[in-house]
Scaffold this motif. Structure first.
Motif, PDB file in Angstrom:
ATOM      1  N   TRP A 150       0.830  -1.210   0.000  1.00  0.00           N
ATOM      2  CA  TRP A 150       0.000   0.000   0.000  1.00  0.00           C
ATOM      3  C   TRP A 150       0.863   1.257   0.000  1.00  0.00           C
ATOM      4  O   TRP A 150       0.587   2.207  -0.736  1.00  0.00           O
ATOM      5  CB  TRP A 150      -0.929  -0.018   1.213  1.00  0.00           C
ATOM      6  CG  TRP A 150      -1.784   1.203   1.345  1.00  0.00           C
ATOM      7  CD1 TRP A 150      -2.934   1.485   0.651  1.00  0.00           C
ATOM      8  CD2 TRP A 150      -1.553   2.320   2.216  1.00  0.00           C
ATOM      9  NE1 TRP A 150      -3.433   2.707   1.051  1.00  0.00           N
ATOM     10  CE2 TRP A 150      -2.611   3.238   1.999  1.00  0.00           C
ATOM     11  CE3 TRP A 150      -0.571   2.627   3.146  1.00  0.00           C
ATOM     12  CZ2 TRP A 150      -2.701   4.447   2.698  1.00  0.00           C
ATOM     13  CZ3 TRP A 150      -0.650   3.829   3.846  1.00  0.00           C
ATOM     14  CH2 TRP A 150      -1.706   4.720   3.619  1.00  0.00           C
TER      15      TRP A 150
ATOM     16  N   VAL B 276       0.695   4.208  -2.852  1.00  0.00           N
ATOM     17  CA  VAL B 276       0.230   5.583  -2.627  1.00  0.00           C
ATOM     18  C   VAL B 276       1.307   6.630  -2.874  1.00  0.00           C
ATOM     19  O   VAL B 276       1.020   7.829  -2.805  1.00  0.00           O
ATOM     20  CB  VAL B 276      -0.352   5.764  -1.207  1.00  0.00           C
ATOM     21  CG1 VAL B 276      -1.595   4.909  -1.015  1.00  0.00           C
ATOM     22  CG2 VAL B 276       0.689   5.470  -0.131  1.00  0.00           C
TER      23      VAL B 276
ATOM     24  N   PHE C 135      -5.434   7.262  -3.950  1.00  0.00           N
ATOM     25  CA  PHE C 135      -6.817   6.774  -3.935  1.00  0.00           C
ATOM     26  C   PHE C 135      -6.931   5.303  -4.347  1.00  0.00           C
ATOM     27  O   PHE C 135      -7.704   4.962  -5.242  1.00  0.00           O
ATOM     28  CB  PHE C 135      -7.679   7.596  -4.903  1.00  0.00           C
ATOM     29  CG  PHE C 135      -7.735   9.062  -4.621  1.00  0.00           C
ATOM     30  CD1 PHE C 135      -8.220   9.544  -3.429  1.00  0.00           C
ATOM     31  CD2 PHE C 135      -7.315   9.972  -5.579  1.00  0.00           C
ATOM     32  CE1 PHE C 135      -8.294  10.905  -3.185  1.00  0.00           C
ATOM     33  CE2 PHE C 135      -7.384  11.341  -5.350  1.00  0.00           C
ATOM     34  CZ  PHE C 135      -7.871  11.806  -4.138  1.00  0.00           C
TER      35      PHE C 135
ATOM     36  N   GLY D 255      -6.459  -0.796  -0.839  1.00  0.00           N
ATOM     37  CA  GLY D 255      -7.101   0.434  -0.393  1.00  0.00           C
ATOM     38  C   GLY D 255      -8.089   0.199   0.725  1.00  0.00           C
ATOM     39  O   GLY D 255      -8.106   0.922   1.740  1.00  0.00           O
TER      40      GLY D 255
ATOM     41  N   ILE E 277      -7.883   1.332   4.858  1.00  0.00           N
ATOM     42  CA  ILE E 277      -8.947   2.042   5.591  1.00  0.00           C
ATOM     43  C   ILE E 277      -9.307   1.279   6.858  1.00  0.00           C
ATOM     44  O   ILE E 277      -9.441   1.852   7.943  1.00  0.00           O
ATOM     45  CB  ILE E 277     -10.180   2.236   4.684  1.00  0.00           C
ATOM     46  CG1 ILE E 277      -9.847   3.180   3.520  1.00  0.00           C
ATOM     47  CG2 ILE E 277     -11.359   2.775   5.499  1.00  0.00           C
ATOM     48  CD1 ILE E 277     -10.937   3.275   2.475  1.00  0.00           C
TER      49      ILE E 277
ATOM     50  N   GLU F 219     -10.684   8.198   1.990  1.00  0.00           N
ATOM     51  CA  GLU F 219      -9.447   8.467   1.261  1.00  0.00           C
ATOM     52  C   GLU F 219      -9.222   9.962   1.062  1.00  0.00           C
ATOM     53  O   GLU F 219      -8.071  10.410   1.030  1.00  0.00           O
ATOM     54  CB  GLU F 219      -9.430   7.703  -0.064  1.00  0.00           C
ATOM     55  CG  GLU F 219      -9.356   6.196   0.147  1.00  0.00           C
ATOM     56  CD  GLU F 219      -8.756   5.437  -1.009  1.00  0.00           C
ATOM     57  OE1 GLU F 219      -7.916   4.560  -0.770  1.00  0.00           O
ATOM     58  OE2 GLU F 219      -9.149   5.710  -2.171  1.00  0.00           O
TER      59      GLU F 219
ATOM     60  N   ARG G  66      -7.914  11.385   4.471  1.00  0.00           N
ATOM     61  CA  ARG G  66      -6.518  11.032   4.740  1.00  0.00           C
ATOM     62  C   ARG G  66      -5.560  12.032   4.085  1.00  0.00           C
ATOM     63  O   ARG G  66      -4.496  12.347   4.626  1.00  0.00           O
ATOM     64  CB  ARG G  66      -6.263   9.614   4.229  1.00  0.00           C
ATOM     65  CG  ARG G  66      -4.977   8.998   4.702  1.00  0.00           C
ATOM     66  CD  ARG G  66      -4.987   7.510   4.459  1.00  0.00           C
ATOM     67  NE  ARG G  66      -5.351   7.193   3.087  1.00  0.00           N
ATOM     68  CZ  ARG G  66      -5.922   6.054   2.702  1.00  0.00           C
ATOM     69  NH1 ARG G  66      -6.232   5.133   3.602  1.00  0.00           N
ATOM     70  NH2 ARG G  66      -6.203   5.824   1.442  1.00  0.00           N
TER      71      ARG G  66
END
Length: 540
Positions: free
Chosen positions: A62, A66, A71, A106, A110, A180, A183
């Motif tokens: 992840w 990112v 996203f 994703g 979360i 998202e 964040r």
């Protein structure tokens, strides 16, 4: 009996240690561009984060992802994955489910509450981003990572742009979107909602060092349709916007949507969820020429949406429409036939394209407009120094993925302009071709199928249609990646070298070749699964 010269050499002799002098070619390790990375408009390199995800290192995967795209849970739902179209695995069995793994990462982030790394030390520069859609938020994120202060202004009451007001909730749940976006804002970005920018020069004069225009295309394109005074006609963009705000329009039981793009399909599927018994798409061409994506169209048909192919709306009136049948000429352009059909319709929804509201640059003479788009150079700068633009407002394909890529590239360009340094454009290595892979080493492994809600359940509300992968299936899908053009330390070259000329450098360090021993036989190249070793002429 005299032995052949080659085997009379003692190990450790100078000739034995320099057999490489006889080579015509030598093997070299290379890092090529995976076709998935080359095809990604958001500038992701899926191979890198798929490699991390193979053994369940999901947080590492992840965090790698990112760096280019903030996203993953959103893009894992709304991106039409050109990376998978380009995937070399399609020649073996089926493309790697890159998009499905992206969504899993994703969603998992979360659930776990992972946060983005703190931005760099502040530079003292302040950038205004106009528009809180995918392009604007992507640019704001990258600019903040580079240490700049960022203010995002948007006229809407909530952030997200067309991700919120154009994509229905059955494709993108709002809790995912909110998570998202929040964040990114938590990095220290100032978000000013309900604040429209009418004059970009006046806004810039407030003390901003640069401005990035990312207002999106939130206006339905105007089109003339002959209609009686009592005809109910709405545009699809307004309809989807009102639904997203919790104020759905009254469309009636019989709804006709005029258009053939993704917005038209979304409008028809939304009409079914609002209670329409009949949702009919009228499109001037055939399905193979329809710009809407096949997966969206297939789901619409499953939900009972009907399509009138080769048809155009000739006249709209209260309760009915007159539709003319079309035929394609030799160039594929639809031509009228003079044959008509009447359809019952309580409302007509126009989905004939979208355009941007560019009134904010009306008084900026050195910002050039053409065909409703802002003209920019390769660095996304307009003709006015310090004013940049990207996403839907510039000539480009209008998707979330393209917008995220524009935002990231524009952020780099804005950063370079502020620092008065050249833009560091990344250089791309040659693309790894399927022919260079040794696919004998890859077992047939069809991709994991993402479950979907039954069609009967879909139209009763806005519950998400396409479901995600679980952890085990995500790891399986990641392992299907063939690491095209890049070493993944399988040890094949080390095991097959007849001269023990391949040296292991340790986990994560790959290998090197001892050319004193390498004869240039090329066995390592032939047996490399990923095509990450090439034979090159021996330097003289």
């Amino acid at each position: 009996m005299t032995k052949p010269f080659a085997i009379t050499l003692d190990v450790g002799s100078s000739l034995a240690n320099h057999t490489g002098a006889w080579r015509q070619e030598r093997p070299v390790y290379v890092d090529l561009t995976p076709p998935c990375a080359h095809a990604c408009p958001a500038m992701e390199d899926p191979q890198k984060w798929l490699y991390a995800a193979e053994d369940g290192s999901y947080e590492q995967a992840w965090r790698t992802l990112v760096e280019s795209n903030p996203f993953p849970a959103i893009m894992g739902r709304v991106c039409y994955h050109p990376c998978e179209t380009a995937c070399n695995r399609t020649f073996l069995d089926e493309a790697v489910g890159i998009n499905a793994v992206e969504r899993f990462l994703g969603d998992h982030a979360i659930e776990q509450g992972w946060t983005l790394p703190a931005p760099a030390t502040t530079t003292g520069y302040h950038v205004l981003v106009v528009g809180a859609g995918p392009t604007g938020l992507s640019a704001a994120y990258q600019l903040r990572r580079l240490g700049h202060d960022v203010t995002v202004r948007d006229s809407s009451p909530k952030p997200g742009g067309m991700m919120r007001y154009g994509i229905p909730a059955y494709r993108l749940p709002r809790n995912v979107l909110d998570a998202e976006v929040a964040r990114i804002i938590d990095l220290g970005i100032t978000l000013e909602l309900g604040r429209r920018v009418d004059d970009v020069l006046a806004a810039m004069a407030e003390g901003f060092d640069a401005v990035f225009l990312a207002v999106g295309a939130q206006l339905g394109k105007r089109a003339y349709v002959p209609a009686g005074e009592a005809a109910r006609i709405v545009d699809a963009v307004s309809m989807l916007h009102d639904v997203a705000q919790g104020e759905p329009p009254l469309l009636g039981r019989r709804v006709v949507v005029y258009g053939g793009g993704n917005t038209a399909v979304d409008a028809a599927r939304t009409a079914k969820r609002l209670g329409a018994t009949d949702a009919v798409i009228v499109y001037r061409r055939t399905r193979d020429r329809m710009p809407a994506h096949d997966s969206e169209m297939a789901e619409a048909l499953e939900e009972g949406v009907v399509v009138k192919w080769l048809s155009t709306v000739a006249h709209a009136d209260a309760g009915h429409l007159r539709v003319e049948r079309m035929e394609l000429d030799e160039s594929g352009f639809p031509q009228p036939t003079g044959e008509f059909e009447d359809l019952e319709a309580d409302s007509l929804v126009l989905a004939l394209g979208q355009e941007s509201d560019l009134t904010l640059v009306d008084d900026v003479p050195d910002v050039a407009l053409s065909d409703g788009s802002v003209q920019v150079d390769s660095s996304f700068m307009t003709g006015h120094p310090g004013i940049f633009a990207g996403g839907d407002v510039v000539p480009a394909q209008r998707t979330v993925t393209v917008g995220v890529g524009h935002g990231a590239r524009a952020a780099r360009a804005i950063d370079a302009w502020l620092r008065q340094s050249p833009v560091a454009e990344p250089t791309e290595a040659p693309i790894a071709e399927y022919a260079s892979l040794n696919t004998w080493y890859y077992a047939d492994a069809p991709h994991a199928v993402r479950p979907r809600l039954e069609a009967a359940r879909r139209t009763s509300g806005f519950e998400e249609v396409v479901q995600g992968l679980d952890a085990e299936t995500a790891a399986y899908e990641a392992r299907r990646c063939m690491s095209c053009g890049n070493c993944f330390e399988c040890d094949n070259c080390y095991g097959v070298c007849p001269d023990n000329a391949v040296i292991k450098l340790g986990p994560g360090m790959r290998f090197e070749i001892d050319y004193d021993y390498c004869k240039g036989c090329g066995i390592c190249v032939a047996e490399c699964p990923s095509g990450s070793i090439l034979m090159v002429p021996e330097p003289r």
